[in-house]
Design a protein around this motif. Structure first.
Motif, PDB file in Angstrom:
ATOM      1  N   TYR A  47       0.847  -1.189   0.000  1.00  0.00           N
ATOM      2  CA  TYR A  47       0.000   0.000   0.000  1.00  0.00           C
ATOM      3  C   TYR A  47       0.893   1.253   0.000  1.00  0.00           C
ATOM      4  O   TYR A  47       1.800   1.373   0.809  1.00  0.00           O
ATOM      5  N   VAL A  48       0.609   2.196  -0.889  1.00  0.00           N
ATOM      6  CA  VAL A  48       1.373   3.447  -0.973  1.00  0.00           C
ATOM      7  C   VAL A  48       0.468   4.589  -0.503  1.00  0.00           C
ATOM      8  O   VAL A  48      -0.622   4.804  -1.042  1.00  0.00           O
ATOM      9  N   ARG A  49       0.962   5.296   0.572  1.00  0.00           N
ATOM     10  CA  ARG A  49       0.141   6.371   1.127  1.00  0.00           C
ATOM     11  C   ARG A  49      -0.058   7.474   0.071  1.00  0.00           C
ATOM     12  O   ARG A  49       0.880   7.953  -0.554  1.00  0.00           O
ATOM     13  N   LYS A  50      -1.343   7.934  -0.096  1.00  0.00           N
ATOM     14  CA  LYS A  50      -1.690   8.958  -1.078  1.00  0.00           C
ATOM     15  C   LYS A  50      -2.162  10.243  -0.428  1.00  0.00           C
ATOM     16  O   LYS A  50      -1.872  11.345  -0.895  1.00  0.00           O
ATOM     17  N   GLN A  51      -2.889  10.124   0.712  1.00  0.00           N
ATOM     18  CA  GLN A  51      -3.481  11.307   1.334  1.00  0.00           C
ATOM     19  C   GLN A  51      -3.801  11.007   2.790  1.00  0.00           C
ATOM     20  O   GLN A  51      -4.218   9.899   3.129  1.00  0.00           O
ATOM     21  N   THR A  52      -3.577  11.993   3.642  1.00  0.00           N
ATOM     22  CA  THR A  52      -3.893  11.856   5.075  1.00  0.00           C
ATOM     23  C   THR A  52      -5.094  12.734   5.404  1.00  0.00           C
ATOM     24  O   THR A  52      -5.111  13.926   5.089  1.00  0.00           O
ATOM     25  N   LEU A  53      -6.106  12.101   6.058  1.00  0.00           N
ATOM     26  CA  LEU A  53      -7.289  12.832   6.493  1.00  0.00           C
ATOM     27  C   LEU A  53      -7.325  12.893   8.015  1.00  0.00           C
ATOM     28  O   LEU A  53      -6.475  12.321   8.694  1.00  0.00           O
ATOM     29  N   VAL A  54      -8.308  13.566   8.560  1.00  0.00           N
ATOM     30  CA  VAL A  54      -8.419  13.691  10.025  1.00  0.00           C
ATOM     31  C   VAL A  54      -8.595  12.331  10.686  1.00  0.00           C
ATOM     32  O   VAL A  54      -7.979  12.030  11.702  1.00  0.00           O
ATOM     33  N   ASN A  55      -9.417  11.473  10.103  1.00  0.00           N
ATOM     34  CA  ASN A  55      -9.746  10.195  10.737  1.00  0.00           C
ATOM     35  C   ASN A  55      -9.238   8.988   9.967  1.00  0.00           C
ATOM     36  O   ASN A  55      -9.476   7.851  10.375  1.00  0.00           O
ATOM     37  N   ALA A  56      -8.580   9.226   8.786  1.00  0.00           N
ATOM     38  CA  ALA A  56      -8.180   8.073   7.985  1.00  0.00           C
ATOM     39  C   ALA A  56      -6.991   8.396   7.094  1.00  0.00           C
ATOM     40  O   ALA A  56      -6.605   9.559   6.943  1.00  0.00           O
ATOM     41  N   GLU A  57      -6.450   7.321   6.536  1.00  0.00           N
ATOM     42  CA  GLU A  57      -5.389   7.440   5.541  1.00  0.00           C
ATOM     43  C   GLU A  57      -5.902   6.837   4.237  1.00  0.00           C
ATOM     44  O   GLU A  57      -6.694   5.876   4.242  1.00  0.00           O
ATOM     45  N   ARG A  58      -5.440   7.410   3.114  1.00  0.00           N
ATOM     46  CA  ARG A  58      -5.800   6.883   1.814  1.00  0.00           C
ATOM     47  C   ARG A  58      -4.560   6.350   1.096  1.00  0.00           C
ATOM     48  O   ARG A  58      -3.510   6.997   1.121  1.00  0.00           O
ATOM     49  N   TYR A  59      -4.741   5.192   0.447  1.00  0.00           N
ATOM     50  CA  TYR A  59      -3.620   4.508  -0.189  1.00  0.00           C
ATOM     51  C   TYR A  59      -3.995   4.112  -1.619  1.00  0.00           C
ATOM     52  O   TYR A  59      -5.169   4.065  -1.979  1.00  0.00           O
ATOM     53  N   ILE A  60      -2.959   3.792  -2.388  1.00  0.00           N
ATOM     54  CA  ILE A  60      -3.165   3.183  -3.700  1.00  0.00           C
ATOM     55  C   ILE A  60      -2.277   1.952  -3.780  1.00  0.00           C
ATOM     56  O   ILE A  60      -1.312   1.806  -3.014  1.00  0.00           O
ATOM     57  N   THR A  61      -2.629   1.051  -4.723  1.00  0.00           N
ATOM     58  CA  THR A  61      -1.807  -0.137  -4.978  1.00  0.00           C
ATOM     59  C   THR A  61      -1.541  -0.208  -6.468  1.00  0.00           C
ATOM     60  O   THR A  61      -2.283   0.392  -7.274  1.00  0.00           O
ATOM     61  N   PRO A  62      -0.500  -0.917  -6.890  1.00  0.00           N
ATOM     62  CA  PRO A  62      -0.238  -1.052  -8.339  1.00  0.00           C
ATOM     63  C   PRO A  62      -1.427  -1.625  -9.086  1.00  0.00           C
ATOM     64  O   PRO A  62      -1.740  -1.177 -10.194  1.00  0.00           O
TER      65      PRO A  62
END
Length: 869
Positions: free
Chosen positions: A491-506
């Motif tokens: 998982y590659v971190r894409k964006q940080t939010l107040v309550n969560a993290e967003r990721y992408i995968t190949p």
């Protein structure tokens, strides 16, 4: 110091510098924007908010804008107020642009070059007319670009300006282009201001003369081109202006026709207006006109053609007879007529659809409308096989079915496509394999995402894991902060939010590329396929236009047969004996307006043996004007091939109809009532022939009684001796009935009136013999004047009649002496200076206001000289 604007505004200013006479609609994304002075004008005229935009170097410039998908309505407001609009579009893909996106003006919209369906009248043409003058030859060229029609005419002689105005009244152009200087421009401008006030006038300057000379031969076959070099130049200037504004090859303008007055019954502007043939005098609309009565057309194309038929009645008896045969055929075959009407209900205005295809503005819905229209043509041809009239057989032969075009549209275009040609969803599934595959990818993407989300939850053990999408970051996997410790290494971190993290995968990134690429490819492929289909139809425009003309002709014939069936019209005979005979004729418009009462029919017989001129007397409101208009309208109906409201009729084609009806000041040109009356009478005398029909209503009433009566009698005598035209002459001058005593071609008629004590009833019947009373006081009573006024008027009338009776008892010699003394007394009232001034006044040219001022001045002068002041 000159301001250095932003690159976008500099681009705007550069484009605007080439279009100073138009409001520039500058495309920015989903909006058309206007800046500087254009923004100030547009915001005021379109009633939208004026804002501002950063112009660079700490400056702000005025700005307003409208959504591109709603631009037509805003453009309509500007066009209706006399403005022109230049449409500037992005002409390259923003993703491939290096620097600012290139933009160009793709078309200029003027009142005469409107193509948007919502802005055009359905059953009326939208003409652009052009005038060009050279070597004493005045040339008119006109085109309706929405239908592809193009016509021309030439005019010469001292009356050319008036004849041009007659043609302009028929065309009712939305825009008139002037190519060069015109000697008759004041006359034409005055006419337009009075009768075609909505016409925008444009001056064409700096035209490319090479193109002007080349364009006619590129659009039309050699046989259609005018032999006159001046006329051909007028056509060239017209085409040049159309190419300049529409920026298209305009291949749909491929047929040129000459307006040859020798082929038609000539109706000048005054007659068209007075008879209310296609436009009423009240507001210029079609309500209560002959057109409204006869119009049962089902298509816009037929509605436009019916109007042309009424404004250009035929002269050739053979052509008229062929139309009558076609109407009679459908009148007899009601089932066929009803079936054809139902089929025509399914036909759209594909004349104008073809134009939009030609200029590249057609959308997928236009193509489906064209398909629907073409689909009923085979059935129309089948039904026409049951008819035997030559004209209907010709329509069946000339109208093709265009099965190839209909089948292509049916196979390729979806049933309910969107309006936009770049919105997707316009091509039918199964038409293109690559498109179907891409749609499958896009359609299955939602299911794939759901499967991936379930797999990732099971693999990571994170039950709250979810997959989402937004336009900024694309697809992503969202994990709450409490579960980030369970996130796998791929998982590659894409964006940080107040309550969560967003990721992408190949895997997710590959899917995103595939899906988003598919959506973009779908739109591009659909548009490319649409353009191919549109171009296929474009190559066949000329032959489909020919079919459209045949369908319009069929629609008009059905409409006239429907009117004949509904209103009990009969087929008039055509004679070669130069007679006009109507038995129990009825006014086609008035009889439709009556409710609860029957229209009183009347006979008419005009010939060159013993009834060339009918002098009609009778009170106002009795029906004289209605009767005379009725005769003219029935003649026009007969000469378009229509059946007419009568018991029987025999008509020899008339070459011109003239009307001198009503009285009013021409305020625009400063002409008095009497001057207008005399000018129109002069035109009639000048152009009428022995084959014409003249309608004269109350001529001479704009001046004194004796002057008016003298002029009226002189006009009748001149028509009798020189013109010898069939004439209906209504008058209040009972003295004119004496003319019938000395001429075998003049007959007296009057409107029958029944007296009941002090009351009268108008019987509406035209009977032989002159009227012996005017019934003016009775008419005033019917109009609602107070009883006291009516009684006083009757008393005064009785006194005047007594004076006349007493005068008749005086011996002739005594009368002569009294007249002599009266004349001497009258002369002595004026000094020589006042008399000289009176003799030098040109009464015919005085306006009402000038006449009052002159009379007031002379009265004061007379009072001074007589010592009264």
């Amino acid at each position: 110091m000159a301001i250095s604007y932003t690159p976008m505004l500099e681009q705007y200013r550069e484009v605007k510098s080439r279009h100073t006479n138009e409001i520039l609609f500058f495309r920015l994304g989903d909006f058309y924007e206007m800046f500087f002075e254009d923004a100030e004008i547009a915001s005021r005229e379109m009633e939208i908010t004026l804002t501002s935009r950063d112009g660079g170097q700490n400056t702000r410039v005025p700005m307003c804008g409208v959504p591109y998908h709603a631009a037509d309505n805003y453009i309509a407001k500007l066009i209706n107020k006399g403005y022109k609009v230049a449409i500037c579009e992005q002409v390259e893909d923003p993703k491939q642009a290096k620097g600012i996106v290139r933009r160009e003006v793709v078309k200029i919209i003027t009142p005469g070059t409107i193509l948007a369906e919502s802005l055009l009248p359905d059953k009326a043409n939208n003409y652009l007319a052009l005038l060009h003058e050279e070597a004493d030859e005045l040339c008119l060229a006109a085109a309706d670009i929405s239908t592809g029609e193009c016509v021309w005419a030439t005019f010469s002689g001292s009356s050319r300006a008036n004849t041009v105005c007659d043609q302009l009244y028929r065309l009712l152009p939305a825009e008139l282009v002037l190519a060069g200087k015109l000697g008759d421009l004041p006359t034409i401008n005055s006419f337009l201001a009075q009768r075609v006030s909505t016409c925008t006038i444009t001056t064409l300057s700096n035209a490319d003369l090479t193109l002007v000379s080349e364009l006619p031969s590129k659009h039309f076959v050699q046989q259609e081109l005018p032999s006159s070099t001046v006329a051909q130049a007028a056509v060239g200037y017209l085409l040049y202006y159309l190419h300049y504004t529409l920026k298209s090859d305009l291949s749909h303008i491929n047929k040129l026709a000459r307006v040859n007055t020798q082929d038609y019954l000539i109706l000048d502007a005054s007659t068209l207006r007075n008879l209310e043939i296609t436009r009423n005098m009240r507001d210029g609309g079609r309500k209560d006109t002959l057109l409204a009565v006869l119009d049962f057309t089902k298509t816009a194309m037929g509605g436009r053609l019916l109007k042309k038929w009424l404004e250009f009645p035929l002269l050739n008896p053979l052509t008229i007879s062929k139309r009558q045969d076609a109407i009679a055929d459908l009148l007899d075959k009601r089932a066929v007529r009803e079936s054809l009407k139902e089929l025509l209900n399914n036909i759209y205005d594909f004349e104008r659809i073809l134009t939009r295809i030609e200029v590249g503005s057609a959308n997928a819905r236009d193509l489906t409308a064209l398909k629907t229209s073409l689909a009923v043509l085979p059935e129309i041809k089948i039904r026409l096989q049951e008819c035997h009239a030559e004209q209907l057989a010709g329509i069946s032969i000339e109208a093709r079915t265009h099965v190839d075009v209909a089948n292509m549209i049916e196979t390729a275009i979806a049933d309910n496509p969107p309006l936009g040609v770049r919105d997707g969803g316009i091509i039918r599934t199964g038409y293109d394999l690559e498109l179907d595959e891409l749609r499958s990818i896009a359609r299955d993407s939602k299911e794939w995402i759901q499967d991936l989300e379930l797999r990732e939850r099971e693999t990571t053990g994170i039950k709250s894991l979810k997959i989402g999408y937004n336009k900024v970051f694309g697809y992503y996997i969202e994990v709450t902060h409490a579960n980030t410790g369970a996130v796998p290494p791929n998982y590659v971190r894409k964006q940080t939010l107040v309550n969560a993290e967003r990721y992408i995968t190949p895997e997710l990134k590959d899917f995103e590329t595939k899906v988003l690429g598919a959506q973009e490819k779908i739109i591009n492929i659909e548009y490319q396929l649409f353009v191919v289909i549109r171009d296929y139809i474009k190559e066949r425009i000329s032959e489909i236009q020919q079919t459209a003309r045949q369908i319009a002709q069929l629609d008009v014939i059905i409409s006239l047969s429907e009117a004949a069936a509904r209103y009990n019209y009969i087929r008039p005979n055509l004679n070669h004996s130069r007679e006009l005979i109507i038995k129990d004729g009825r006014h086609p418009v008035v009889e439709r307006l009556l409710s609860g009462e029957m229209f009183v029919p009347n006979d008419t017989e005009l010939n060159h043996r013993d009834s060339e001129i009918m002098i009609i007397t009778g009170p106002n409101m009795a029906g004289k004007s209605t009767y005379m208009r009725q005769v003219a309208l029935l003649t026009i109906m007969a000469q378009i091939g229509s059946f007419i409201p009568a018991r029987e009729a025999s008509i020899c084609p008339i070459d011109r109809i003239f009307t001198r009806v009503g009285a009013s000041d021409d305020l625009a040109t400063g002409q008095s009532t009497f001057m207008v009356e005399m000018t129109e009478a002069a035109q009639i005398i000048k152009f009428a022939t022995t084959n014409s029909l003249i309608i004269l209503d109350e001529i001479g009433r704009g001046t004194s009684t004796f002057d008016g009566m003298s002029i009226a009698r002189s006009v009748v005598e001149y028509i009798k001796d020189k013109v010898k035209a069939k004439t209906l002459f209504a008058t209040h001058y009972h003295e004119l009935t004496e003319l019938a005593e000395s001429s075998k071609v003049i007959k007296n008629y009057s409107v029958a009136v029944k007296e009941r004590g002090n009351d009268i009833v108008f019987l509406r019947r035209i009977i032989p013999g002159g009227a012996d009373k005017s019934y003016g006081i009775h008419v005033a009573q019917l109009a609602g004047l107070p009883k006291r006024i009516i009684e006083r008027a009757q008393q005064i009338l009785h006194e005047l009649e007594q004076c006349k009776a007493n005068s008749d008892l005086i011996p002739p010699t005594t009368k002569q002496q009294n007249n002599k003394h009266t004349a001497l007394a009258t002369v002595s009232l004026f000094s020589s200076s006042i008399a000289d001034e009176l003799l030098n006044i040109d009464v015919m040219t005085l306006t009402p206001l000038e006449a009052l001022n002159t009379l007031y001045r002379l009265q004061n002068k007379a009072r001074e000289e007589s010592g009264m002041l």
